[in-house]
Design a protein around this motif. Structure first.
Motif, PDB file in Angstrom:
ATOM      1  N   ARG A 103       8.716  29.305  -8.220  1.00  0.00           N
ATOM      2  CA  ARG A 103       9.850  28.540  -8.413  1.00  0.00           C
ATOM      3  C   ARG A 103      10.968  29.523  -8.936  1.00  0.00           C
ATOM      4  O   ARG A 103      10.903  30.655  -9.254  1.00  0.00           O
TER       5      ARG A 103
ATOM      6  N   SER B 178      13.209  24.044 -13.358  1.00  0.00           N
ATOM      7  CA  SER B 178      12.751  23.113 -12.040  1.00  0.00           C
ATOM      8  C   SER B 178      11.144  23.086 -12.102  1.00  0.00           C
ATOM      9  O   SER B 178      10.234  24.142 -12.487  1.00  0.00           O
ATOM     10  N   ASN B 179      10.648  21.972 -11.833  1.00  0.00           N
ATOM     11  CA  ASN B 179       9.056  21.616 -11.620  1.00  0.00           C
ATOM     12  C   ASN B 179       8.727  21.784 -10.164  1.00  0.00           C
ATOM     13  O   ASN B 179       7.724  21.565 -10.061  1.00  0.00           O
TER      14      ASN B 179
ATOM     15  N   TYR C 142       5.584  19.737  -6.479  1.00  0.00           N
ATOM     16  CA  TYR C 142       6.003  19.186  -7.781  1.00  0.00           C
ATOM     17  C   TYR C 142       4.968  19.235  -8.538  1.00  0.00           C
ATOM     18  O   TYR C 142       4.023  18.582  -8.653  1.00  0.00           O
TER      19      TYR C 142
ATOM     20  N   ASN D 195       4.041  19.238 -12.858  1.00  0.00           N
ATOM     21  CA  ASN D 195       4.421  18.868 -14.184  1.00  0.00           C
ATOM     22  C   ASN D 195       3.129  19.293 -14.905  1.00  0.00           C
ATOM     23  O   ASN D 195       2.317  18.498 -15.080  1.00  0.00           O
ATOM     24  N   LYS D 196       3.049  20.136 -15.682  1.00  0.00           N
ATOM     25  CA  LYS D 196       1.890  20.926 -16.277  1.00  0.00           C
ATOM     26  C   LYS D 196       1.710  19.917 -17.608  1.00  0.00           C
ATOM     27  O   LYS D 196       0.462  19.539 -17.771  1.00  0.00           O
TER      28      LYS D 196
ATOM     29  N   ASP E   9       0.942  16.485 -10.272  1.00  0.00           N
ATOM     30  CA  ASP E   9       0.875  17.241  -9.109  1.00  0.00           C
ATOM     31  C   ASP E   9       1.105  16.444  -7.618  1.00  0.00           C
ATOM     32  O   ASP E   9       0.129  15.811  -7.358  1.00  0.00           O
TER      33      ASP E   9
END
Length: 297
Positions: A96, A101-102, A145, A147-148, A153
């Motif tokens: 990224r 940003s994700n 996309y 998001n941890k 995902d």
């Protein structure tokens, strides 16, 4: 004269790699002795393993995952039968431009096959699948996309190369798993052998989501959708797995799982009057329930 003191400085690893491993075994057993209601004694076992290697940086993420499963079942009066067989390797690299940003620019590679021969029981003389027959690989690039924190995902690739391998010539000659089958003359002599590989280019969408829905109960969802640009565009191959993990303690847990597969290239095999007949593709369903031991390291 002052004597210098020795100071022990703890070693701090600067590696960006995070390793996670999990192995487990589920066992199911039932036995009958003079049981008036009837029944068949049986024992079943399922081995599972998940090995993950993740390299995280400020703006990049590289996730490598190996998943293996193998299960057997033995009933009185019957030979040992396979209940589960899966070998998967997934690798995703994402980059990224900034930390706000994700969304990542990503490349993904997936590989899937099995360990041993598969049969349409009770027929154990004619395998319907083998190691690397089939084997599937996906290689593509797209947007991811990730998001941890929420363990969510979604990967979208408008350009993915899918390759199907059937390295057993007998299965390839039959046209198994979408291969171009062998041709024969009027007397049954083989003119050309069946092809052992098939390559497609299409769109791949995958989703991974993991969440604790209740205390000590975790839901995990994996979904893969693929359609080929050239052959029957819009005819979607589906591989959807869901699992609920019910955690008793650190080493004991129960799980409920299901898997749905639809692949138009995988035709259903039926036995009619003692002869194996290939019919159209059908939705494949698998459900599992297990209680066992798990070890994380």
């Amino acid at each position: 004269m002052a004597v210098a003191k020795k100071i022990d400085i703890p070693f701090i690893s600067m590696s960006h790699w995070i390793n996670k491993n999990s192995v487990g075994i589920d066992l199911t057993q039932i036995a009958f002795v003079n049981w008036n209601a009837g029944g068949t004694s049986s024992v079943a076992g399922l081995f599972t393993g998940t090995f993950t290697r993740t390299r995280s940086d400020i703006n990049s993420e590289w996730i490598n995952e190996l998943i293996v499963k193998y299960g057997l079942n033995k009933q009185d009066g019957l030979d040992m039968r396979k209940t589960d067989d899966d070998f998967r390797f997934n690798s995703t690299f994402g980059y990224r431009q900034d930390t706000f940003s994700n969304w990542y620019f990503s490349a993904k590679f997936n590989f899937r096959t099995q360990f041993t021969d598969g049969y349409k029981y009770p027929d154990t003389k004619n395998p319907i699948s083998k190691t690397f027959a089939p084997a599937y690989t996906f290689l593509g690039a797209g947007a991811d996309y990730f998001n941890k924190e929420k363990k969510f995902d979604v990967y979208i690739s408008p350009l993915t190369l899918k390759n199907t391998l059937v390295l057993d010539q007998t299965l390839a000659d039959k046209g198994a798993f979408g291969m171009v089958k062998a041709t024969y003359d009027a007397e049954g002599n083989k003119l050309t052998s069946g092809e052992k590989s098939r390559t497609e280019v299409g769109i791949l969408v995958t989703n991974y989501y993991k969440k604790e829905v209740w205390k000590n109960i975790t839901w995990e969802n994996r979904l893969s959708l693929y359609t080929d640009y050239i052959n029957n565009f819009g005819n979607i191959d589906v591989d959807w797995k869901m699992q609920l993990d019910l955690i008793v303690n650190q080493h004991v847990k129960a799980n409920i799982g299901s898997q749905l597969i639809y692949d138009d290239d995988v035709k259903n095999i039926e036995k009619i009057d003692g002869v194996q007949v290939v019919s159209g593709a059908k939705v494949q369903l698998k459900q599992s329930l297990g209680i066992g031991m798990v070890y994380n390291f």
